[in-house]
Design an enzyme around this catalytic site. Structure first.
Site, PDB file in Angstrom:
ATOM      1  N   LEU A 100      44.682  42.695  39.088  1.00 33.27           N
ATOM      2  CA  LEU A 100      45.550  43.725  38.534  1.00 33.27           C
ATOM      3  C   LEU A 100      45.535  43.645  37.024  1.00 33.27           C
ATOM      4  N   LYS A 142      44.724  57.385  37.589  1.00 35.56           N
ATOM      5  CA  LYS A 142      46.088  57.918  37.493  1.00 35.56           C
ATOM      6  C   LYS A 142      46.095  59.343  36.940  1.00 35.56           C
ATOM      7  N   GLU A 197      32.144  43.045  23.446  1.00 40.52           N
ATOM      8  CA  GLU A 197      32.249  44.010  24.557  1.00 40.52           C
ATOM      9  C   GLU A 197      30.937  44.780  24.660  1.00 40.52           C
ATOM     10  N   HIS A 208      74.298  57.760  38.287  1.00 42.61           N
ATOM     11  CA  HIS A 208      74.164  58.734  39.367  1.00 42.61           C
ATOM     12  C   HIS A 208      73.816  60.090  38.774  1.00 42.61           C
ATOM     13  N   ILE A 249      42.231  51.207  46.335  1.00 43.76           N
ATOM     14  CA  ILE A 249      41.308  52.226  45.824  1.00 43.76           C
ATOM     15  C   ILE A 249      41.094  53.315  46.869  1.00 43.76           C
ATOM     16  N   GLY A 250      40.866  52.896  48.113  1.00 45.52           N
ATOM     17  CA  GLY A 250      40.601  53.866  49.181  1.00 45.52           C
ATOM     18  C   GLY A 250      41.734  54.869  49.324  1.00 45.52           C
ATOM     19  N   GLY A 274      37.817  48.075  28.939  1.00 48.48           N
ATOM     20  CA  GLY A 274      37.339  47.503  30.204  1.00 48.48           C
ATOM     21  C   GLY A 274      37.353  48.473  31.364  1.00 48.48           C
ATOM     22  N   THR A 288      35.758  48.448  49.412  1.00 48.82           N
ATOM     23  CA  THR A 288      35.980  47.245  50.221  1.00 48.82           C
ATOM     24  C   THR A 288      36.250  46.016  49.353  1.00 48.82           C
TER      25      THR A 288
HETATM   26  P1  FAD Z   1      37.892  44.349  33.032  1.00 46.06           P
HETATM   27  O1  FAD Z   1      38.898  45.405  32.819  1.00 46.06           O
HETATM   28  O2  FAD Z   1      36.939  44.507  34.149  1.00 46.06           O
HETATM   29  O3  FAD Z   1      37.116  44.215  31.659  1.00 46.06           O
HETATM   30  C1  FAD Z   1      36.035  43.358  31.496  1.00 46.06           C
HETATM   31  C2  FAD Z   1      35.164  43.872  30.377  1.00 46.06           C
HETATM   32  O4  FAD Z   1      34.227  42.844  30.036  1.00 46.06           O
HETATM   33  C3  FAD Z   1      34.326  45.093  30.731  1.00 46.06           C
HETATM   34  O5  FAD Z   1      34.567  46.145  29.825  1.00 46.06           O
HETATM   35  C4  FAD Z   1      32.875  44.605  30.633  1.00 46.06           C
HETATM   36  O6  FAD Z   1      31.997  45.582  30.096  1.00 46.06           O
HETATM   37  C5  FAD Z   1      33.015  43.435  29.675  1.00 46.06           C
HETATM   38  N1  FAD Z   1      31.965  42.421  29.832  1.00 46.06           N
HETATM   39  C6  FAD Z   1      31.582  41.790  30.968  1.00 46.06           C
HETATM   40  N2  FAD Z   1      30.625  40.884  30.714  1.00 46.06           N
HETATM   41  C7  FAD Z   1      30.414  40.931  29.385  1.00 46.06           C
HETATM   42  C8  FAD Z   1      29.537  40.229  28.510  1.00 46.06           C
HETATM   43  N3  FAD Z   1      28.709  39.283  28.950  1.00 46.06           N
HETATM   44  N4  FAD Z   1      29.571  40.532  27.196  1.00 46.06           N
HETATM   45  C9  FAD Z   1      30.398  41.495  26.702  1.00 46.06           C
HETATM   46  N5  FAD Z   1      31.242  42.189  27.497  1.00 46.06           N
HETATM   47  C10 FAD Z   1      31.251  41.908  28.807  1.00 46.06           C
HETATM   48  N6  FAD Z   1      44.991  47.570  38.192  1.00 46.06           N
HETATM   49  C11 FAD Z   1      46.289  47.830  37.994  1.00 46.06           C
HETATM   50  O7  FAD Z   1      47.049  46.917  37.642  1.00 46.06           O
HETATM   51  N7  FAD Z   1      46.794  49.090  38.149  1.00 46.06           N
HETATM   52  C12 FAD Z   1      46.020  50.118  38.537  1.00 46.06           C
HETATM   53  O8  FAD Z   1      46.505  51.235  38.675  1.00 46.06           O
HETATM   54  C13 FAD Z   1      44.653  49.876  38.770  1.00 46.06           C
HETATM   55  N8  FAD Z   1      43.837  50.880  39.140  1.00 46.06           N
HETATM   56  C14 FAD Z   1      42.510  50.618  39.331  1.00 46.06           C
HETATM   57  C15 FAD Z   1      41.693  51.659  39.756  1.00 46.06           C
HETATM   58  C16 FAD Z   1      40.354  51.444  39.967  1.00 46.06           C
HETATM   59  C17 FAD Z   1      39.480  52.585  40.411  1.00 46.06           C
HETATM   60  C18 FAD Z   1      39.799  50.153  39.727  1.00 46.06           C
HETATM   61  C19 FAD Z   1      38.332  49.908  39.910  1.00 46.06           C
HETATM   62  C20 FAD Z   1      40.600  49.110  39.325  1.00 46.06           C
HETATM   63  C21 FAD Z   1      41.970  49.328  39.132  1.00 46.06           C
HETATM   64  N9  FAD Z   1      42.829  48.314  38.756  1.00 46.06           N
HETATM   65  C22 FAD Z   1      44.162  48.566  38.573  1.00 46.06           C
HETATM   66  C23 FAD Z   1      42.342  46.946  38.518  1.00 46.06           C
HETATM   67  C24 FAD Z   1      42.163  46.710  37.016  1.00 46.06           C
HETATM   68  O9  FAD Z   1      41.270  47.660  36.494  1.00 46.06           O
HETATM   69  C25 FAD Z   1      41.629  45.292  36.774  1.00 46.06           C
HETATM   70  O10 FAD Z   1      42.460  44.355  37.401  1.00 46.06           O
HETATM   71  C26 FAD Z   1      41.583  44.996  35.279  1.00 46.06           C
HETATM   72  O11 FAD Z   1      40.773  45.920  34.599  1.00 46.06           O
HETATM   73  C27 FAD Z   1      41.060  43.579  35.037  1.00 46.06           C
HETATM   74  O12 FAD Z   1      41.032  43.341  33.664  1.00 46.06           O
HETATM   75  P2  FAD Z   1      40.006  42.304  33.014  1.00 46.06           P
HETATM   76  O13 FAD Z   1      40.346  42.284  31.562  1.00 46.06           O
HETATM   77  O14 FAD Z   1      40.040  41.032  33.753  1.00 46.06           O
HETATM   78  O15 FAD Z   1      38.554  42.905  33.224  1.00 46.06           O
HETATM   79  P1  NAI Z   2      41.277  46.004  48.530  1.00 50.69           P
HETATM   80  O1  NAI Z   2      41.058  44.565  48.703  1.00 50.69           O
HETATM   81  O2  NAI Z   2      42.613  46.508  48.118  1.00 50.69           O
HETATM   82  O3  NAI Z   2      40.946  46.759  49.908  1.00 50.69           O
HETATM   83  C1  NAI Z   2      39.715  46.651  50.566  1.00 50.69           C
HETATM   84  C2  NAI Z   2      39.904  47.074  51.996  1.00 50.69           C
HETATM   85  O4  NAI Z   2      38.622  47.203  52.597  1.00 50.69           O
HETATM   86  C3  NAI Z   2      40.683  46.044  52.819  1.00 50.69           C
HETATM   87  O5  NAI Z   2      41.710  46.721  53.501  1.00 50.69           O
HETATM   88  C4  NAI Z   2      39.620  45.479  53.755  1.00 50.69           C
HETATM   89  O6  NAI Z   2      40.153  45.049  54.982  1.00 50.69           O
HETATM   90  C5  NAI Z   2      38.686  46.669  53.921  1.00 50.69           C
HETATM   91  N1  NAI Z   2      37.322  46.330  54.348  1.00 50.69           N
HETATM   92  C6  NAI Z   2      36.552  45.303  53.918  1.00 50.69           C
HETATM   93  N2  NAI Z   2      35.351  45.324  54.547  1.00 50.69           N
HETATM   94  C7  NAI Z   2      35.355  46.404  55.395  1.00 50.69           C
HETATM   95  C8  NAI Z   2      34.418  46.959  56.321  1.00 50.69           C
HETATM   96  N3  NAI Z   2      33.227  46.431  56.515  1.00 50.69           N
HETATM   97  N4  NAI Z   2      34.765  48.060  57.006  1.00 50.69           N
HETATM   98  C9  NAI Z   2      35.997  48.625  56.824  1.00 50.69           C
HETATM   99  N5  NAI Z   2      36.916  48.139  55.968  1.00 50.69           N
HETATM  100  C10 NAI Z   2      36.611  47.043  55.253  1.00 50.69           C
HETATM  101  O7  NAI Z   2      40.136  46.496  47.541  1.00 50.69           O
HETATM  102  P2  NAI Z   2      39.911  47.858  46.767  1.00 50.69           P
HETATM  103  O8  NAI Z   2      40.758  48.945  47.338  1.00 50.69           O
HETATM  104  O9  NAI Z   2      38.442  48.044  46.711  1.00 50.69           O
HETATM  105  O10 NAI Z   2      40.468  47.521  45.320  1.00 50.69           O
HETATM  106  C11 NAI Z   2      39.885  46.464  44.543  1.00 50.69           C
HETATM  107  C12 NAI Z   2      40.869  45.883  43.606  1.00 50.69           C
HETATM  108  O11 NAI Z   2      41.255  46.816  42.618  1.00 50.69           O
HETATM  109  C13 NAI Z   2      42.112  45.421  44.314  1.00 50.69           C
HETATM  110  O12 NAI Z   2      42.200  44.039  44.176  1.00 50.69           O
HETATM  111  C14 NAI Z   2      43.242  46.087  43.625  1.00 50.69           C
HETATM  112  O13 NAI Z   2      44.221  45.171  43.255  1.00 50.69           O
HETATM  113  C15 NAI Z   2      42.639  46.729  42.378  1.00 50.69           C
HETATM  114  N6  NAI Z   2      43.209  48.065  42.264  1.00 50.69           N
HETATM  115  C16 NAI Z   2      44.534  48.182  41.962  1.00 50.69           C
HETATM  116  C17 NAI Z   2      45.130  49.411  41.909  1.00 50.69           C
HETATM  117  C18 NAI Z   2      46.583  49.484  41.644  1.00 50.69           C
HETATM  118  O14 NAI Z   2      47.164  48.496  41.238  1.00 50.69           O
HETATM  119  N7  NAI Z   2      47.218  50.632  41.839  1.00 50.69           N
HETATM  120  C19 NAI Z   2      44.371  50.644  42.132  1.00 50.69           C
HETATM  121  C20 NAI Z   2      42.998  50.398  42.478  1.00 50.69           C
HETATM  122  C21 NAI Z   2      42.458  49.150  42.503  1.00 50.69           C
END
Ligand code: FAD
Ligand code: NAI
Length: 462
Positions: free
Chosen positions: A316, A51, A33, A441, A180-181, A40, A267
């Site tokens: 996710l 959250k 890592e 309930h 995210i938005g 991650g 996006t």
């Molecule tokens: P990651 O969590 O991205 O982890 C990958 C790790 O690999 C990183 O720490 C990185 O540093 C490491 N890495 C990469 N390349 C290398 C390398 N060459 N050598 C060593 N280490 C390396 N999902 C949900 O289900 N619920 C949510 O509420 C949710 N909220 C989110 C909110 C935000 C703002 C964002 C951005 C994402 C959210 N997600 C949520 C999505 C979720 O974070 C990802 O789907 C999840 O983290 C993916 O897990 P992963 O293990 O594939 O990768």
């Molecule tokens: P997203 O794919 O959910 O949404 C991106 C949005 O941007 C779409 O509605 C798309 O139509 C719009 N868009 C794209 N290009 C655009 C443009 N030029 N102008 C205006 N709108 C545009 O992606 P997001 O919100 O960035 O999240 C990324 C990933 O992170 C998602 O796949 C999501 O699953 C994960 N995530 C999950 C969370 C959760 O499970 N609660 C919380 C946050 C992120």
């Protein structure tokens, strides 16, 4: 140099869970890592910090809007932003150090640094090469921004910058009405920021149940968020006061601009594979830049696997985790698998939005005969007591067999309620099975049962 049964690259929810399960199954495991802490994107700059801020600002909203209605007389709450960020960082720290503890407990080596794969079966980092019978790439994803938009993580930010802004901005433009938005938009809207969300498509959260989307948008607007839909962002320019977003209506072609102190680019995200050396290895990729894998997570290179955000499927944390468990089981000679038909999705706004299985729109497109059972939270006593009667549960079942095909909830604790339906779907249950199960309930879950009843002879309280 050391030799391992399994070397995982990336310690996000995919990688760390894979490592723990593999160690539990008797494999000698290491995880590389590059980040300073484990967990991650999810634990450091994703699920967990977002959250924490959603929780803190939800409490603020309750204090400002609902405390008085319950006879709780408190002075006007003040926001100490530095302390709120410190609370968020404390929550991150508790979680990331928790993974360190789990690594020690399971005798997993943490190799600190960014790794590459110089040859099949080899992982290089910090000038050393380690050998492994299997390598799992779990390197996750990064924000994909728009062409012509320069992110500086201070004024023009991705979610990472939005989780640590120096001050609460007076105005924010969010580009993208996705998960995210809307989550981060809600955080800042509750903190008093004027939030405008610009979305390319004609609806928010594209792909989700249309009725849920409509109600969701209505409720967010009521909370003060403004939406500009069907609009393509053309560019973002920094100004002395913040930034200007230029955009163009897709229907009328009319161009307009929005000024804001902060612009959040939300996006979507793209797989992160930089520095791994996949090209030289000849690893096959999909047209969308994901690592191509077969049903057992194997890439085109023998002994090399990929899971989580870096491969296809919903980005996710729980999908990544389930793939981590499945690939660990496969490597230990078992039959790990993931049921992609039953992966819940949750948006942690207020109200929460949760979904599992197929949407009505998907069923229509397939030409499948289905039944709809809907129940409004207005008919649920508990929801009314917490001022959250405005959502509903929508359950879809097969017209002939009554087997549950999907569920879409907007309402209190939707993210927890959805799992009763997910379990039912895993067992191939019918709506009647849910409807005949006694629900305590007064709970929010009675609304799920009522929706199941509505698939049959009818809900009781509607
Ligand atoms: P990651 O969590 O991205 O982890 C990958 C790790 O690999 C990183 O720490 C990185 O540093 C490491 N890495 C990469 N390349 C290398 C390398 N060459 N050598 C060593 N280490 C390396 N999902 C949900 O289900 N619920 C949510 O509420 C949710 N909220 C989110 C909110 C935000 C703002 C964002 C951005 C994402 C959210 N997600 C949520 C999505 C979720 O974070 C990802 O789907 C999840 O983290 C993916 O897990 P992963 O293990 O594939 O990768
Ligand atoms: P997203 O794919 O959910 O949404 C991106 C949005 O941007 C779409 O509605 C798309 O139509 C719009 N868009 C794209 N290009 C655009 C443009 N030029 N102008 C205006 N709108 C545009 O992606 P997001 O919100 O960035 O999240 C990324 C990933 O992170 C998602 O796949 C999501 O699953 C994960 N995530 C999950 C969370 C959760 O499970 N609660 C919380 C946050 C992120």
């Amino acid at each position: 140099m050391a030799t391992y049964d399994l070397l995982v690259i990336g310690a996000g929810p995919g990688g760390y869970v894979c490592a723990i399960r593999a160690a539990q199954l008797g494999l000698k495991v290491a995880v590389a890592e590059g980040r300073a802490t484990l967990g991650g994107t999810c634990l450091n700059v994703g699920c967990i910090p977002s959250k924490a801020l959603l929780h803190a600002t939800h409490e603020l909203h309750e204090a400002n809007h609902n405390f008085g209605r319950m006879g709780l007389v408190v002075p006007q709450p003040q926001v100490d932003w530095a302390r709120m960020l410190a609370y968020k960082d404390e929550v991150i720290g508790q979680n990331t150090t928790g993974i360190e503890f789990l690594f020690k407990k399971n005798k997993i080596d943490w190799l600190k640094g960014y790794a590459s794969i110089p040859a099949p079966g080899q992982v290089a980092l910090n000038g050393e090469t380690h050998e492994a019978r299997a390598i799992v790439i779990a390197s996750g994803s990064q924000a994909s921004t728009l062409p012509g938009v320069t992110v500086d993580e201070e004024v023009v930010v991705t979610s990472t910058g939005a989780l640590s802004l120096k001050a609460i901005p007076q105005s924010m433009v969010v580009i993208g009405a996705g998960v995210i938005g809307l989550e981060m938009g809600s955080v800042y809207s509750r903190l008093g920021t004027e939030v405008t969300v610009v979305e390319y498509l004609d609806q928010i959260t594209p792909g989700m149940d249309a009725e849920v989307c409509k109600q969701f948008q209505r409720l967010l607007q009521k909370q003060g968020l403004t939406f500009v839909l069907g609009t393509a962002v053309q560019g973002v320019e920094r100004t002395a006061a913040g930034a200007v977003v230029t955009h163009k209506s897709r229907k009328t072609g009319k161009e307009d601009r929005l000024e804001a102190e902060v612009v959040l680019v939300a996006t979507g995200r793209k797989p992160f594979v930089d520095g791994l050396g996949l090209d030289a290895l000849g690893v096959q990729m999909t047209p969308r830049g994901q690592i191509a894998t077969d049903a057992g997570f194997a890439t085109s290179v023998p002994g090399l696997y990929a899971i989580g955000d870096v491969r296809e499927g919903p980005m996710l944390a729980h999908k990544a985790e389930d793939e981590g468990v499945a690939v660990a089981e496969i490597l230990a000679g078992q039959h790990g698998h993931v049921n992609y038909g039953v992966i819940p999705g949750v948006i942690y706004t207020t109200p929460e939005v949760a979904t599992v299985g197929q949407t009505e729109e998907q069923l229509k497109a397939e030409g499948r005969a289905y039944k709809v059972g809907k129940f409004p939270f207005m008919g649920n006593g508990r929801a009314k007591a917490v001022f959250q009667g405005e959502g509903f549960v929508k359950l879809l079942s097969d017209k002939a067999t009554d087997r549950i095909l999907g569920c879409h909830i907007i309402g209190p604790m939707a993210g927890d309620l959805i799992h009763e339906v997910a379990v039912a779907m895993e067992f191939g249950a019918s709506a009647e099975d849910l409807a005949r199960t006694c629900h305590a309930h007064p709970t929010f879950s009675e609304a799920v049962r009522e929706a199941a009843l509505a698939c049959g002879d009818g809900a009781i309280h509607a």
